[in-house]
Structure formats: structure tokens, C-alpha cells
Design an enzyme around this catalytic site. Structure first.
Site, mmCIF file in Angstrom:
data_model
loop_
_atom_site.group_PDB
_atom_site.id
_atom_site.type_symbol
_atom_site.label_atom_id
_atom_site.label_comp_id
_atom_site.label_asym_id
_atom_site.label_seq_id
_atom_site.Cartn_x
_atom_site.Cartn_y
_atom_site.Cartn_z
ATOM 1 N N ASP A 334 -55.138 8.509 -93.277
ATOM 2 C CA ASP A 334 -54.238 7.428 -93.693
ATOM 3 C C ASP A 334 -53.029 7.969 -94.443
ATOM 4 O O ASP A 334 -53.071 9.053 -95.018
ATOM 5 C CB ASP A 334 -54.991 6.443 -94.614
ATOM 6 N N GLU A 335 -51.980 7.169 -94.432
ATOM 7 C CA GLU A 335 -50.828 7.360 -95.313
ATOM 8 C C GLU A 335 -50.307 8.806 -95.299
ATOM 9 O O GLU A 335 -50.379 9.507 -96.299
ATOM 10 C CB GLU A 335 -51.190 6.928 -96.739
#
Ligand code: ACM
Ligand code: ZN
Length: 538
Positions: A334-335
């Protein structure tokens, strides 16, 4: 199918009860089991647990028998002996745990619990079912904890009844804990696992690496913890800690004995500043870096053009695989800001050589390499829904957190999904608009118990076949704003009770007023157990 069985069971029970007349007099409210069992019917009288009660367990169930004895000792103060069948077992006053090939409809995690005045019979196809039946049994006893001996004036009795139960989502009933932003002791992690067990969860997602701390010992790369496990907080204090491999094994075994699989999360390619502080040559810029003391998304990520990045990560995963016997390894994903990759010669060269379109495909390349490594070691990769960007790795399971879109897209591709949307299942978000609420500074809007309870893991837009790919659901507990065990308890209690019912009970059993009444009973259990919680009525 299961719902029609439940309806049939209910109809049969009604016929029996109508025929039997007064046997049905016991109000349903009398028991407060969470998650709600799939079917309950009442008999006459009560079974009383006394100092003379004996647990009789099949050979394969001796350890569960011992566990039940400990649970009951905690609530009643009696030390009940655990025997095997055939020993001079008494005929009454027995709690009998047995394996039984039928009935067909309860699956490997289901159980049948029959309580009569004379005794208790708990049977299941497999040990997991017996274990879940023990959790039900424990919740049928009064909400008291003995202080070493039976409490005065309390009758440890259970109404005569039959419960037939099986989970709606056998594969993934999950709770997550971030032990990187803040570090939690082995004892607390075990207590967390005990709470999962009490509410029949079967998956503990253990978030072990982050920008702010690397928390798992890796023998081949000791700087990951020598440097990566420690940060200087903004107040100048050193903060940190990590789990040794022995401690990890101890926790995994503890969870296993409670039928909980631990899914470790080793974040890549982002959320990795702590690792880069230890090994800055694995970044695009070369560093130097400090283990971060700031929350949020960091631009420093592993360099995807450097072979040494993959060498380190596969070394790490090889040790992780040895410590965690479960099927899944979570690799984050993620991210991941693409800033560094955009201006890194090695990353750009990788894009060219591999014929990738852009940095999103580079992220996909990264995860696919790790997926291939894990698959070669008999493991399945699970990652946050960003792993869909640039193309999903062939073996990957998607954990849908930015809403349900990622999960829906993956299920439509025929890929497995765990639902964990922040709209309903981020237990680091506050629970109300009450400014007095503990830690209420975090999370843009409240996620109260009722909202958790309303969550439906299978999106309406999925066909029946696609819906089969929804393995279950999970709540996440990110710990930026949560420093203490009591605060973790406060964030999950009672919200995890709502989720337990979402993932265990039948969809058509969802009943807020009934659930709320049972939750209020559980507050008395939390009081007895010395747990911190937020009363949802406050
Ligand atoms: C996440 O909350 N970044 C998965
Ligand atoms: Zn790079």
C-alpha cells in the site's frame, strides 16, 4: 444452502417446541452468546458446574480439554480434572468433548453443544469445532471471574439447550494489530489473541514492519532490528523494541493452540524507512535515513531497480516462512509514492529492460517477483488493494481497504479477497463524536459499533460465483494514536464483537436490538476480566 438448513432447523425446532409445550418457556434473551450461534433450541432444567464436574475428552482433544478446564477455573474457581473416555468416568456431571463424523452440515469448524441437567456433550467433526464450542460454553456461564475460588452466591449453571453452529466465513475472520507504530509486549499480544479466540476469530494479521520500526528479528540481517527497531521520538526519547524469533514462535504456537493462524506482514516496497535506515543502499538515493518519528506516507521506498533489494527481502521472507506455518504471507504493497522511482536511474533502467509501461507496472513487477518467490516456497501472497495497480500478481489475494472497489475488481477477476474497508472496519478510527472519547483525535469520522455491525462483506454486485472469492473480513488496528494495551482494548471492545457476528453468524440473523442486548451483557464480562472498553451507549 446453509440458510435453508437453518430455516429448516428452526421450523423443526418450532414443531418440537409446540409439541412439547412448556419446554420452550425459556426466553431467548437468557443466553448472550456472541457471535450469535446459527441455531439454538431450549430444553428443561439446567446443568450446574460444581467442584465435582469432570471433563472427559477424546485423546486428540486432551489439550482442548485442558484449555476448557483453565477457562472454567478462571470463571468458577474449580479445578476440573480432564480424563479420557473409559477411565472410571462418572455418568453424570460430565462435560464430554468428542469427535464425531456427523452431522453433515456443520463443516470442519462447526459444533453441536447439548446441555441437559445430567451433563454436557460437545461434539464436532474436527478439533476446531470443539474449541469454538468451548468458547460458547464459557459464554453460557455467568459473567463472573472467580478470584481463586468460587464466588459466594453464584450458581455456575447453564440452561438445558442444544446449539448447532458453524461459521458463515470459514476462511478468514480476521483482526489486525500494528505493533510497529507502537510496540506491544508478548504478553499483550497473547491477550489480544485470547480475545480473538473468545469471539471465534481465526486469523491474526500481525503488522511487523513500518517506517517507524522493524519489529521482527532476522538473523541474516541483524541491523534490521539493531538499527530499525529504535527511533528517537519528537520529545527526544528513544522508543522501540522487537520480537525475537523465539518470541515469534511462542506467539505463533499460542495462536495455533487457539485455532488462530498468524499472518505476518512484511511491508514492501513502501512503509520501509526503518529498513532503509539500517540498509540505506537499498533506497534509490542512498540515504542516510533515520527510523521515522512522523506518521503518514513516506517517499523513501525500496529501490526496485537494485537486485540487492530483492536479495534482502527474499532472505527476510525465507526466515519469516520458517517462523510462520500458515498459508499466507502479507507483503503490504500500500501507499507507495513513485517520486523516487521516477528519478532513479536503476528504477528507470528496470522499467526499460523489463518493457514496463510506467512506475505502476514497476510496482506490479516488484510484487510479482515476491509472489513467485513465495509460491516457490508453498506460500500465498496477500497484499493491500494497491497491488492491483499495474497488474495483479498471479497468486495474490487482495485485502480491500480503500473501500470495496479493489475487492470487487479482484473477485470479478476470479481472485480471492479479504474485505477490510476503512469505511467500517478501521478500529483506529474514533467510535463517536464525543470529545471525551479516548484517542478521539484520529480518523475523520466515527465508526460506531452499529456501523460495524451493519457491514456486509459480500458486495451486492458480485455474482454467486464471484462471491465465493470473498474469504471473509478483517478489522485493522493501526496504532499511531494508540500507545497502551488499555487503549487497544478500548478501540476493539466492543467493535470486534460486531465484526465477529458479521463473519460468523448467518446473514439473515443480523438483528441490532438483539445484538445490542447481548453486547451489554458482555460489558459485565469485560468488567470481570478487567478489560477496558467503550460502552457504545456513552
Ligand atoms: C492501509 O491502511 N494503508 C492499508
Ligand atoms: Zn531506484
Amino acid at each position: 444452502m446453509r440458510q435453508s438448513v437453518t430455516v429448516l432447523t428452526a421450523l423443526l425446532a418450532m414443531v418440537v417446541l409446540v409439541a412439547a409445550g412448556p419446554l420452550s418457556a425459556e426466553p431467548a434473551r437468557e443466553i448472550s452468546v456472541i457471535p450469535q450461534p446459527q441455531s439454538v433450541s431450549y430444553g428443561e432444567g439446567r446443568f450446574v458446574v460444581t467442584a465435582d464436574t469432570v471433563i472427559v475428552a477424546d485423546d486428540e482433544l486432551q489439550a482442548i480439554g485442558q484449555y476448557l478446564s483453565e477457562l472454567l477455573s478462571g470463571s468458577t474457581g474449580y479445578e476440573l480434572p480432564v480424563r479420557t473416555p473409559g477411565d472410571d468416568a462418572p455418568v453424570s456431571g460430565v462435560i464430554r468433548l468428542g469427535l464425531n463424523p456427523g452431522p453433515e452440515d456443520i463443516g470442519d469448524q462447526g459444533y453441536v453443544l447439548t446441555v441437559s441437567q445430567a451433563g454436557i456433550d460437545l461434539s464436532a467433526k474436527a478439533p476446531a469445532g470443539v474449541f469454538y464450542g468451548c468458547q460458547t460454553l464459557r459464554q453460557l456461564l455467568p459473567a463472573v471471574q472467580a478470584q481463586g475460588q468460587a464466588a459466594d452466591g453464584v450458581e455456575y449453571s447453564i440452561p438445558a439447550l442444544e446449539i448447532r453452529d458453524t461459521p458463515r466465513f470459514p476462511q478468514w475472520r480476521g483482526m489486525h494489530l500494528d505493533t510497529s507504530r507502537h510496540f506491544f509486549s508478548v504478553d499483550f499480544v497473547k491477550q489480544y489473541i485470547d480475545l480473538l479466540a473468545m469471539y471465534k476469530f481465526n486469523t491474526f494479521h500481525w503488522h511487523l514492519t513500518e517506517d517507524q520500526g522493524w519489529r521482527i528479528q532476522i538473523n541474516k540481517h541483524p541491523l534490521l532490528t539493531d538499527i530499525g527497531a529504535w527511533r528517537t521520538d519528537k520529545d527526544g526519547n528513544r522508543y522501540g523494541g522487537f520480537y525475537t524469533q523465539d518470541q515469534v514462535r511462542e506467539i505463533v504456537a499460542y495462536a495455533q493452540s487457539r485455532f488462530i493462524t498468524v499472518v505476518p506482514e512484511i511491508e514492501m516496497p513502501g512503509h520501509s524507512v526503518a529498513a532503509l535506515a539500517a540498509y540505506p543502499h537499498l533506497s534509490c538515493t542512498g540515504g542516510p535515513f533515520e527510523v521515522s518519528n512522523k506518521w503518514g506516507v513516506h517517499k523513501e521506498v525500496y529501490c526496485a531497480g537494485n537486485e540487492q533489494t530483492f536479495e534482502l527481502l527474499t532472505d527476510v521472507l525465507a526466515e519469516v516462512i520458517e517462523m510462520f506455518p500458515g498459508e499466507y504471507i502479507h507483503v503490504g504493497g500500500d501507499e507507495v509514492p513513485k517520486d523516487r522511482w521516477e528519478s532513479c536511474e536503476k528504477c528507470q533502467s528496470r522499467i526499460k529492460v523489463e518493457g514496463l509501461a510506467d512506475e505502476h507496472e514497476l510496482q506490479s513487477y516488484f510484487i510479482k517477483r515476491i509472489d513467485t518467490f513465495l509460491a516457490g516456497h508453498g506460500k500465498k501472497l496477500v497484499g493491500w488493494d494497491e497491488i492491483l495497480e499495474g497488474g495483479l500478481a498471479p497468486g495474490a489475494t487482495v485485502m480491500s481497504w480503500r473501500g470495496e472497489k479493489g475487492g470487487i475488481a479482484a473477485a470479478k477477476m476470479g481472485r480471492d479477497v479479504v474485505m477490510s474497508p476503512y469505511s467500517h472496519l478501521y478500529f483506529d478510527f474514533k467510535q463517536s463524536d464525543d470529545p471525551e472519547e479516548m484517542g478521539a483525535t484520529w480518523g475523520g469520522y466515527p465508526i460506531p459499533l452499529k456501523l460495524v455491525y451493519s457491514y456486509e462483506p459480500v458486495p451486492a454486485e458480485l455474482s454467486e460465483d464471484e462471491a465465493q472469492h470473498i474469504l471473509g473480513a478483517q478489522a485493522n488496528v493501526w496504532t499511531e494514536p494508540i500507545e497502551t494495551p488499555e487503549h487497544v482494548q478500548y478501540m476493539i471492545l466492543p467493535r470486534m464483537l460486531g465484526l465477529s457476528e458479521v463473519v460468523w453468524s448467518a446473514k439473515d440473523q443480523r438483528d441490532w436490538p438483539g445484538f445490542e442486548a447481548r453486547v451489554i451483557e458482555h460489558y459485565r464480562r469485560f468488567d470481570a476480566l478487567g478489560l477496558t472498553y467503550r460502552d457504545h451507549r456513552d
